[in-house]
Design a protein around this motif. Structure first.
Motif, short mmCIF file in Angstrom:
data_model
loop_
_atom_site.label_atom_id
_atom_site.label_comp_id
_atom_site.label_asym_id
_atom_site.label_seq_id
_atom_site.Cartn_x
_atom_site.Cartn_y
_atom_site.Cartn_z
N ILE A 336 110.75 -17.48 1.30
CA ILE A 336 110.88 -17.67 -0.16
C ILE A 336 111.00 -16.36 -0.93
O ILE A 336 111.10 -16.39 -2.16
CB ILE A 336 109.68 -18.46 -0.71
CG1 ILE A 336 108.37 -17.69 -0.46
CG2 ILE A 336 109.63 -19.85 -0.10
CD1 ILE A 336 107.16 -18.30 -1.14
N ILE A 340 111.05 -15.98 -5.01
CA ILE A 340 109.62 -16.13 -5.25
C ILE A 340 109.28 -15.96 -6.74
O ILE A 340 108.24 -16.43 -7.22
CB ILE A 340 108.82 -15.12 -4.40
CG1 ILE A 340 107.33 -15.52 -4.35
CG2 ILE A 340 109.00 -13.69 -4.90
CD1 ILE A 340 106.53 -14.72 -3.34
N LEU A 344 107.39 -22.70 -10.01
CA LEU A 344 107.40 -23.98 -9.31
C LEU A 344 107.60 -25.11 -10.32
O LEU A 344 106.84 -25.23 -11.28
CB LEU A 344 106.09 -24.18 -8.55
CG LEU A 344 105.95 -25.49 -7.79
CD1 LEU A 344 106.97 -25.58 -6.65
CD2 LEU A 344 104.53 -25.65 -7.23
N LYS A 439 98.76 -19.40 -7.30
CA LYS A 439 100.12 -19.89 -7.49
C LYS A 439 100.64 -20.55 -6.22
O LYS A 439 100.14 -20.31 -5.12
CB LYS A 439 101.04 -18.74 -7.89
CG LYS A 439 100.69 -18.12 -9.25
CD LYS A 439 101.66 -17.01 -9.60
CE LYS A 439 101.34 -16.42 -10.96
NZ LYS A 439 102.27 -15.30 -11.32
N HIS A 441 104.44 -22.06 -4.19
CA HIS A 441 105.90 -22.10 -4.14
C HIS A 441 106.29 -23.19 -3.15
O HIS A 441 105.46 -23.67 -2.37
CB HIS A 441 106.48 -20.75 -3.71
CG HIS A 441 107.82 -20.47 -4.32
ND1 HIS A 441 108.94 -21.20 -4.01
CD2 HIS A 441 108.22 -19.54 -5.23
CE1 HIS A 441 109.98 -20.74 -4.69
NE2 HIS A 441 109.57 -19.73 -5.45
#
Length: 453
Positions: A336, A340, A344, A439, A441
């Motif tokens: 990713i 990145i 999201l 966080k 992703h």
């Protein structure tokens, strides 16, 4: 005093340079004919001037006239030099596949540039073949060059490039390797060298998406072989009259990726800053190495300068987007890293399905994690929506919680690609990656497939 009367007098007499590091596995002497030393920085200067001179001689090109040509950029540059010195206007028709640098250079030397789409049939009125021909018919006092079928193209190399190679190698050349586009270079050089020594082998370098190799081997023009490719300056979806297949001993095809990688390697390992087709040409030499013997002298021609590809093949981001950089991809984080920075996209349980559909369209995505106040509680994807739509045409007005599937599994950033791959299946379309700072992703099938080199 020794000087040229004008810039056209500096065309030709380009050097032969030994290739050292890239050809350690080739059991022969490999010499590059580096055509960037021409004033327009490409081999096309030779044939551009010859075509202009011949058109002047027989009256096709008249004083104050307009030169019109479809070009990948280099022929246009050669024609521009001739037009400047001789007082002609120039219109260059180019495809949108060509680098921005090529277009900017043509405009810088006074050419009007008309850009056409790449992915159309040659007979399509929008193709650069059709547009250049039409402009030649419509423009008063103009001359349509048509380098593909113009015999002066090959004659230039018969009169100049071939003799130079013969003299520079003292007649010891045994193989000539060159990328094939219009066919003028390979046919002209081949004719001269084979007249001097019929045993000289001529090898053409083709690209995937082009028809040359199969046609040479079978006589079949296979339209199924025609598809878009990235490599610039070689390959065709037509059979130019300048390609004399009877003079060519064989072809080898080089991929877009290898062309780009070896173009960069020529700069980094040999100090030769040349164009995209040069990457194809040197990789072609490596692919043909079983045909060479220790006493052989292999001459490979490098068409143009690397300066025309700074924004493409010499740009790491451009290379990375196409999967051309051989970077090691072993963890979820590696999968990713190129995106990145993007947030999201999520949906909430009480939102309507129509809201999720709007987000899919807006962000061009197929899967969305679903959250509530406790965290990730579900997921929604195209397959789930499609199945539910079959059962209920009013799906868009339902709350997402009524149609969502199970939540995506969560892995650490250091999870291996194998671990991630095992979690993606028919029932589970994606995986979430836990990053620093709370966080997350998303990894999809596309990310895993895109990591395959």
């Amino acid at each position: 005093m020794k000087y040229a009367e004008n810039i056209l007098g500096t065309i030709g007499n380009t050097p032969l340079v030994k290739i050292n590091k890239l050809t350690t596995e080739v059991d022969a002497l490999v010499l590059a004919k580096v055509e960037t030393f021409n004033p327009g920085n490409s081999v096309k200067d030779r044939m551009a001037l010859k075509m202009v001179q011949d058109a002047e001689a027989d009256g096709r090109l008249k004083p104050g006239g307009t030169i019109i040509e479809g070009t990948s950029g280099n022929t246009g540059m050669g024609l521009a030099l001739a037009a400047i010195v001789k007082g002609y206007k120039l219109i260059c028709v180019i495809t949108d596949k060509q680098s921005k640098e090529k277009m900017d250079i043509l405009r810088a030397v006074g050419a009007k540039v008309v850009v056409c789409p790449t992915d159309v049939e040659p007979t399509d009125p929008r193709s650069y073949y059709s547009v250049s021909k039409r402009l030649g018919e419509e423009t008063p006092n103009s001359w349509y060059v048509n380098q593909y079928d113009n015999p002066s193209n090959a004659v230039a190399h018969y009169e100049q490039t071939g003799p130079e190679i013969w003299e520079q190698t003292e007649g010891k050349v045994t193989h000539f390797v060159v990328g094939v586009g219009t066919g003028g270079t390979i046919s002209g050089v081949a004719k001269y060298l084979k007249e001097k020594n019929p045993n000289v082998k001529i090898w053409g370098v083709d690209t995937y998406g082009s028809v040359f190799k199969k046609y040479h081997e079978t006589g079949i023009f296979d339209e199924n072989e025609i598809y878009p490719y990235i490599t610039e300056g070689i390959g065709e979806d037509i059979l130019p009259k300048n390609v004399d297949f009877s003079l060519i001993d064989g072809f080898t095809k080089v991929t877009d990726k290898d062309a780009a990688i070896y173009q960069r390697r020529l700069a980094l390992e040999e100090g030769i800053f040349v164009g995209n087709s040069a990457g194809s040409a040197i990789k072609g030499v490596l692919q043909l190495k079983e045909h060479f013997k220790p006493d052989d002298v292999v001459v490979v021609l490098f068409h143009d300068s690397g300066s025309r590809y700074v924004g493409k093949m010499f740009n790491d981001d451009w290379m990375r987007e196409r999967g051309f950089l051989d970077e090691e991809v072993t963890t979820a984080l590696d999968l990713i890293k190129d995106h990145i920075d993007k947030p999201l996209v999520v949906a909430k349980t009480e939102e309507l399905v129509s809201h999720a559909l709007e987000r899919m369209r807006k962000f061009k995505i197929s899967q969305i994690p679903v959250v509530d106040t406790s965290g990730f509680v579900g997921a929604i994807d195209e397959a789930t929506l499609f199945q539910n739509y079959i059962l209920d045409k009013n799906l868009a007005d339902k709350p997402i919680r009524e149609v969502m599937s199970a939540a995506y599994p969560i892995v650490s950033a250091h999870a291996t690609i194998e671990e991630v791959s095992r979690l993606i299946n028919k029932q589970n379309q994606a995986v979430l990656v836990a990053l620093d700072g709370g966080k997350y992703h998303i990894i999809t099938k596309y990310d895993i497939i895109n990591s395959v080199k």
